[in-house]
Enzyme design. Structure first.
Site, PDB file in Angstrom:
ATOM      1  N   TYR A  63       0.790  -1.228   0.000  1.00  0.00           N
ATOM      2  CA  TYR A  63       0.000   0.000   0.000  1.00  0.00           C
ATOM      3  C   TYR A  63       0.828   1.286   0.000  1.00  0.00           C
ATOM      4  CZ  TYR A  63      -3.635  -3.352   1.096  1.00  0.00           C
ATOM      5  OH  TYR A  63      -4.492  -4.416   1.057  1.00  0.00           O
ATOM      6  N   ASP A  94     -25.929  -2.205  -2.464  1.00  0.00           N
ATOM      7  CA  ASP A  94     -27.316  -1.747  -2.489  1.00  0.00           C
ATOM      8  C   ASP A  94     -27.416  -0.236  -2.274  1.00  0.00           C
ATOM      9  OD1 ASP A  94     -28.195  -4.309  -2.982  1.00  0.00           O
ATOM     10  OD2 ASP A  94     -28.843  -4.699  -0.915  1.00  0.00           O
ATOM     11  N   HIS A 131      -8.564   1.897  -5.924  1.00  0.00           N
ATOM     12  CA  HIS A 131      -7.740   1.011  -5.087  1.00  0.00           C
ATOM     13  C   HIS A 131      -6.281   1.391  -5.231  1.00  0.00           C
ATOM     14  CE1 HIS A 131     -11.069  -1.740  -4.300  1.00  0.00           C
ATOM     15  NE2 HIS A 131     -11.380  -1.612  -5.576  1.00  0.00           N
ATOM     16  N   SER A 161      -3.731  -0.741  -4.591  1.00  0.00           N
ATOM     17  CA  SER A 161      -3.104  -1.895  -5.245  1.00  0.00           C
ATOM     18  C   SER A 161      -3.999  -2.358  -6.391  1.00  0.00           C
ATOM     19  CB  SER A 161      -2.893  -3.029  -4.235  1.00  0.00           C
ATOM     20  OG  SER A 161      -4.142  -3.537  -3.798  1.00  0.00           O
ATOM     21  N   ARG A 197      -9.930 -11.369  -3.916  1.00  0.00           N
ATOM     22  CA  ARG A 197      -9.964  -9.937  -4.203  1.00  0.00           C
ATOM     23  C   ARG A 197     -10.355  -9.642  -5.661  1.00  0.00           C
ATOM     24  NH1 ARG A 197      -7.656  -7.378   0.225  1.00  0.00           N
ATOM     25  NH2 ARG A 197      -6.133  -8.655   1.348  1.00  0.00           N
TER      26      ARG A 197
END
Length: 155
Positions: free
Chosen positions: A26, A88, A101, A103, A112
């Site tokens: 990250y 939802d 994201h 990564s 993932r």
């Protein structure tokens, strides 16, 4: 004078640990660093930047964005792979949604590879570290501008 563009940037669980948690995945930048980058990228837009480790709080913020935001950038983190409730809530939005994201989930563990957010997002930006946020913010603002122009034409 037109209403200001309001951009929500929502961050899911464990992103408060950026810079400490798995920096090889990250990066070393903190969430505060990411927020500052988003603010610069947002320019004159009003930036609402939040993080929560709680699914229900993220759902509440998505519902708030429904009434207040021009566009939404969301890094759902782990909830992107598990949360039907978040999906939802996102389905109720009529504003542009950009999934973000740090990564590249497709290059990571198999679980993932599935995102519950992607089906409702206009696009996904991933794998560029904190630069993913800059790209996502710019994309969301452009989509918001196009969305507003289309709405003005239909009036």
């Amino acid at each position: 004078m037109p209403d200001p563009t309001v951009l929500y940037v929502l961050n899911g669980p464990n992103l408060n640990l950026l810079g400490v948690r798995e920096p090889d995945v990250y990066g070393h930048e903190t969430l505060d660093d990411v927020q500052a980058l988003c603010q610069r990228a947002a320019g004159d837009a009003v930036l609402v930047f939040r993080q929560s480790n709680h699914e229900g709080e993220l759902v509440d913020w998505v519902q708030e964005a429904r009434e207040r935001a021009s566009a939404l950038v969301i890094n759902p983190a782990g909830y992107g792979h598990t949360s039907v409730a978040l999906l939802d809530a996102l389905r109720t939005l009529t504003i542009p949604i950009v999934e973000c994201h740090l990564s590249n989930p497709a290059a990571r563990e198999r679980f993932r590879h599935r995102s519950y957010v992607s089906p409702v997002a206009a696009g996904v930006v991933s794998g560029f570290g904190s630069f993913s946020y800059e790209l996502a913010v710019k994309a969301a603002l452009r989509l918001a501008q196009e969305h507003r122009a289309a709405a003005d034409r239909s009036v």
